[in-house]
Design a protein around this motif. Structure first.
Motif, mmCIF file in Angstrom:
data_model
loop_
_atom_site.group_PDB
_atom_site.id
_atom_site.type_symbol
_atom_site.label_atom_id
_atom_site.label_comp_id
_atom_site.label_asym_id
_atom_site.label_seq_id
_atom_site.Cartn_x
_atom_site.Cartn_y
_atom_site.Cartn_z
ATOM 1 N N THR A 1 0.826 -1.214 0.000
ATOM 2 C CA THR A 1 0.000 0.000 0.000
ATOM 3 C C THR A 1 0.858 1.261 0.000
ATOM 4 O O THR A 1 0.359 2.357 -0.264
ATOM 5 C CB THR A 1 -0.938 0.038 1.227
ATOM 6 O OG1 THR A 1 -0.158 0.160 2.431
ATOM 7 C CG2 THR A 1 -1.791 -1.220 1.297
ATOM 8 N N LEU A 2 2.157 1.095 0.285
ATOM 9 C CA LEU A 2 3.082 2.228 0.299
ATOM 10 C C LEU A 2 3.756 2.422 -1.050
ATOM 11 O O LEU A 2 4.644 3.259 -1.193
ATOM 12 C CB LEU A 2 4.142 2.018 1.386
ATOM 13 C CG LEU A 2 3.590 1.882 2.818
ATOM 14 C CD1 LEU A 2 4.698 1.507 3.782
ATOM 15 C CD2 LEU A 2 2.918 3.182 3.251
ATOM 16 N N GLY A 3 3.334 1.638 -2.036
ATOM 17 C CA GLY A 3 3.852 1.798 -3.394
ATOM 18 C C GLY A 3 4.986 0.888 -3.779
ATOM 19 O O GLY A 3 5.539 0.997 -4.883
ATOM 20 N N ALA A 4 5.344 -0.021 -2.911
ATOM 21 C CA ALA A 4 6.458 -0.923 -3.196
ATOM 22 C C ALA A 4 5.976 -2.210 -3.865
ATOM 23 O O ALA A 4 4.872 -2.690 -3.589
ATOM 24 C CB ALA A 4 7.192 -1.274 -1.909
ATOM 25 N N LYS A 5 6.801 -2.730 -4.736
ATOM 26 C CA LYS A 5 6.585 -4.088 -5.225
ATOM 27 C C LYS A 5 7.206 -5.020 -4.193
ATOM 28 O O LYS A 5 8.385 -4.869 -3.846
ATOM 29 C CB LYS A 5 7.240 -4.288 -6.589
ATOM 30 C CG LYS A 5 7.033 -5.689 -7.156
ATOM 31 C CD LYS A 5 7.604 -5.817 -8.555
ATOM 32 C CE LYS A 5 7.360 -7.225 -9.106
ATOM 33 N NZ LYS A 5 7.913 -7.375 -10.471
ATOM 34 N N VAL A 6 6.425 -5.959 -3.682
ATOM 35 C CA VAL A 6 6.861 -6.759 -2.541
ATOM 36 C C VAL A 6 6.705 -8.253 -2.815
ATOM 37 O O VAL A 6 5.640 -8.713 -3.232
ATOM 38 C CB VAL A 6 6.064 -6.400 -1.270
ATOM 39 C CG1 VAL A 6 6.607 -7.166 -0.067
ATOM 40 C CG2 VAL A 6 6.095 -4.902 -1.006
ATOM 41 N N GLU A 7 7.769 -8.986 -2.557
ATOM 42 C CA GLU A 7 7.741 -10.448 -2.574
ATOM 43 C C GLU A 7 7.963 -10.910 -1.141
ATOM 44 O O GLU A 7 8.879 -10.441 -0.459
ATOM 45 C CB GLU A 7 8.850 -10.995 -3.477
ATOM 46 C CG GLU A 7 8.929 -12.511 -3.549
ATOM 47 C CD GLU A 7 7.853 -13.132 -4.423
ATOM 48 O OE1 GLU A 7 7.586 -14.339 -4.277
ATOM 49 O OE2 GLU A 7 7.280 -12.389 -5.259
ATOM 50 N N ALA A 8 7.104 -11.815 -0.656
ATOM 51 C CA ALA A 8 7.218 -12.310 0.713
ATOM 52 C C ALA A 8 7.563 -13.795 0.714
ATOM 53 O O ALA A 8 7.006 -14.568 -0.066
ATOM 54 C CB ALA A 8 5.921 -12.083 1.473
ATOM 55 N N VAL A 9 8.475 -14.170 1.610
ATOM 56 C CA VAL A 9 8.879 -15.567 1.733
ATOM 57 C C VAL A 9 8.761 -15.991 3.193
ATOM 58 O O VAL A 9 9.373 -15.376 4.071
ATOM 59 C CB VAL A 9 10.335 -15.776 1.258
ATOM 60 C CG1 VAL A 9 10.719 -17.249 1.375
ATOM 61 C CG2 VAL A 9 10.516 -15.290 -0.167
ATOM 62 N N GLU A 10 7.942 -17.003 3.444
ATOM 63 C CA GLU A 10 7.848 -17.574 4.784
ATOM 64 C C GLU A 10 8.891 -18.678 4.878
ATOM 65 O O GLU A 10 8.773 -19.715 4.209
ATOM 66 C CB GLU A 10 6.446 -18.133 5.036
ATOM 67 C CG GLU A 10 6.251 -18.700 6.428
ATOM 68 C CD GLU A 10 4.865 -19.288 6.633
ATOM 69 O OE1 GLU A 10 4.674 -19.986 7.647
ATOM 70 O OE2 GLU A 10 3.976 -19.056 5.788
ATOM 71 N N VAL A 11 9.922 -18.468 5.685
ATOM 72 C CA VAL A 11 11.057 -19.374 5.656
ATOM 73 C C VAL A 11 11.808 -19.340 6.984
ATOM 74 O O VAL A 11 11.860 -18.317 7.671
ATOM 75 C CB VAL A 11 12.004 -18.984 4.496
ATOM 76 C CG1 VAL A 11 12.622 -17.604 4.720
ATOM 77 C CG2 VAL A 11 13.084 -20.019 4.258
ATOM 78 N N ASP A 12 12.377 -20.475 7.350
ATOM 79 C CA ASP A 12 13.222 -20.576 8.538
ATOM 80 C C ASP A 12 14.659 -20.283 8.110
ATOM 81 O O ASP A 12 15.266 -21.063 7.367
ATOM 82 C CB ASP A 12 13.101 -21.988 9.133
ATOM 83 C CG ASP A 12 13.913 -22.169 10.408
ATOM 84 O OD1 ASP A 12 14.681 -21.241 10.771
ATOM 85 O OD2 ASP A 12 13.808 -23.236 11.036
ATOM 86 N N LEU A 13 15.199 -19.182 8.568
ATOM 87 C CA LEU A 13 16.543 -18.764 8.151
ATOM 88 C C LEU A 13 17.636 -19.299 9.070
ATOM 89 O O LEU A 13 18.765 -18.826 9.025
ATOM 90 C CB LEU A 13 16.614 -17.238 8.088
ATOM 91 C CG LEU A 13 15.716 -16.590 7.031
ATOM 92 C CD1 LEU A 13 15.792 -15.073 7.130
ATOM 93 C CD2 LEU A 13 16.102 -17.059 5.631
ATOM 94 N N SER A 14 17.308 -20.305 9.869
ATOM 95 C CA SER A 14 18.321 -20.904 10.740
ATOM 96 C C SER A 14 19.158 -21.946 10.015
ATOM 97 O O SER A 14 20.146 -22.435 10.560
ATOM 98 C CB SER A 14 17.661 -21.556 11.959
ATOM 99 O OG SER A 14 16.926 -22.713 11.582
ATOM 100 N N ASN A 15 18.781 -22.298 8.790
ATOM 101 C CA ASN A 15 19.511 -23.329 8.060
ATOM 102 C C ASN A 15 19.864 -22.840 6.651
ATOM 103 O O ASN A 15 19.194 -21.949 6.110
ATOM 104 C CB ASN A 15 18.698 -24.626 7.993
ATOM 105 C CG ASN A 15 17.337 -24.420 7.363
ATOM 106 O OD1 ASN A 15 17.238 -24.211 6.157
ATOM 107 N ND2 ASN A 15 16.273 -24.483 8.162
ATOM 108 N N PRO A 16 20.897 -23.406 6.046
ATOM 109 C CA PRO A 16 21.325 -22.970 4.720
ATOM 110 C C PRO A 16 20.233 -23.090 3.665
ATOM 111 O O PRO A 16 20.141 -22.258 2.755
ATOM 112 C CB PRO A 16 22.508 -23.899 4.408
ATOM 113 C CG PRO A 16 23.029 -24.306 5.746
ATOM 114 C CD PRO A 16 21.816 -24.416 6.620
#
Length: 262
Positions: A51-66
């Motif tokens: 809504t702020l004008g950005a193109k946004v990609e969202a990733v639901e991910v656990d960043l504790s592993n490679p």
């Protein structure tokens, strides 16, 4: 306007708290976003950023592993990253010997292993390009032994130190590294860490929007580090001249389970 005309930022831990506010600032300043978190709430946050004008990609991910970091990096689809705001992290309260080791290791792997792996992957691209901005969320907790929060404080001591080393290695490369070191902030951190009954868990905390703004501005100015709030700055000054044993006892008073009820 072509997609590449706008700068592009990756923000981790962006579903709430400081990370949410950092992503919001990026969107307001004209960045397109790739945002990540380990909860489904990241998708709701992404809708708000759009809504702020950005193109946004969202990733639901656990960043504790490679594998999780690789998934996030791949989601950028080769687009050059102008700013990396590495904010993902969490804590764990109670005595170390009473903690489930899998949970303690997850704190280490999220706060350190996944963070520096992402930094290396994106940082290499930035160095090749000859420009880029990196903001790492450290903590003033890294200045003191964390009695009843030992693993978390230890990870932040690593991150605080690592950020200065990386900054020095990237000197004259066109890539800046900034470490944001907040104190206790009004986020879901203490609930997730099981520290709601502690003195620090119940005390008044800093506004995450304010903390994020301090860090974002420092990143944009290319500063090496920034501590948010005068009280936190005073704490770090004292920590540098106070014996470690005394600091550990002071931390006990703040973080010992049940200390908020005394």
């Amino acid at each position: 306007m072509p997609e590449t005309a706008k700068p592009f930022a990756i923000v981790t831990g962006a579903s709430s708290g400081i990370g949410y506010e950092l992503a919001k600032l990026c969107a307001q300043k004209g960045y397109d976003l790739l945002v990540a978190a380990d909860r489904a709430a990241i998708h709701d946050a992404a809708k708000e950023f759009r809504t702020l004008g950005a193109k946004v990609e969202a990733v639901e991910v656990d960043l504790s592993n490679p594998e999780g970091v690789d998934k996030l990096y791949a989601a950028a689809k080769g687009r050059p990253v102008d700013a990396l705001l590495a904010n993902a992290g969490h804590g764990l309260g109670h005595a170390f010997l009473d903690q489930d080791f899998a949970e303690a290791r997850h704190v280490i792997d999220t706060n350190i292993t996944g963070t520096i792996y992402l930094l290396q992957k994106v940082g290499r691209d930035m160095r090749t390009k000859g420009e880029g901005k990196i903001l790492i969320t450290g903590s003033i907790a890294g200045f003191m032994p964390g009695t009843f929060q030992a693993v978390y404080n230890g990870t932040k001591a690593f991150i605080d130190s690592f950020s200065f080393a990386l900054r020095a290695e990237l000197k004259d490369s066109g890539v800046t590294v900034t470490c944001l070191m907040p104190g206790a902030t009004e986020t879901e951190f203490f609930e997730r860490a099981g520290m709601e009954d502690t003195q620090v868990g119940q005390a008044k905390k800093d506004d995450p929007a304010y903390v994020a703004k301090v860090g974002f501005d420092a990143m944009m100015n290319g500063e090496g580090d920034v501590v948010s709030g005068w009280k936190n700055k005073f704490t770090t000054i004292l920590a540098n001249v106070t014996p470690a044993g005394m600091l550990a006892e002071q931390h006990r008073k703040m973080a010992e389970p049940g200390s908020g009820k005394r």
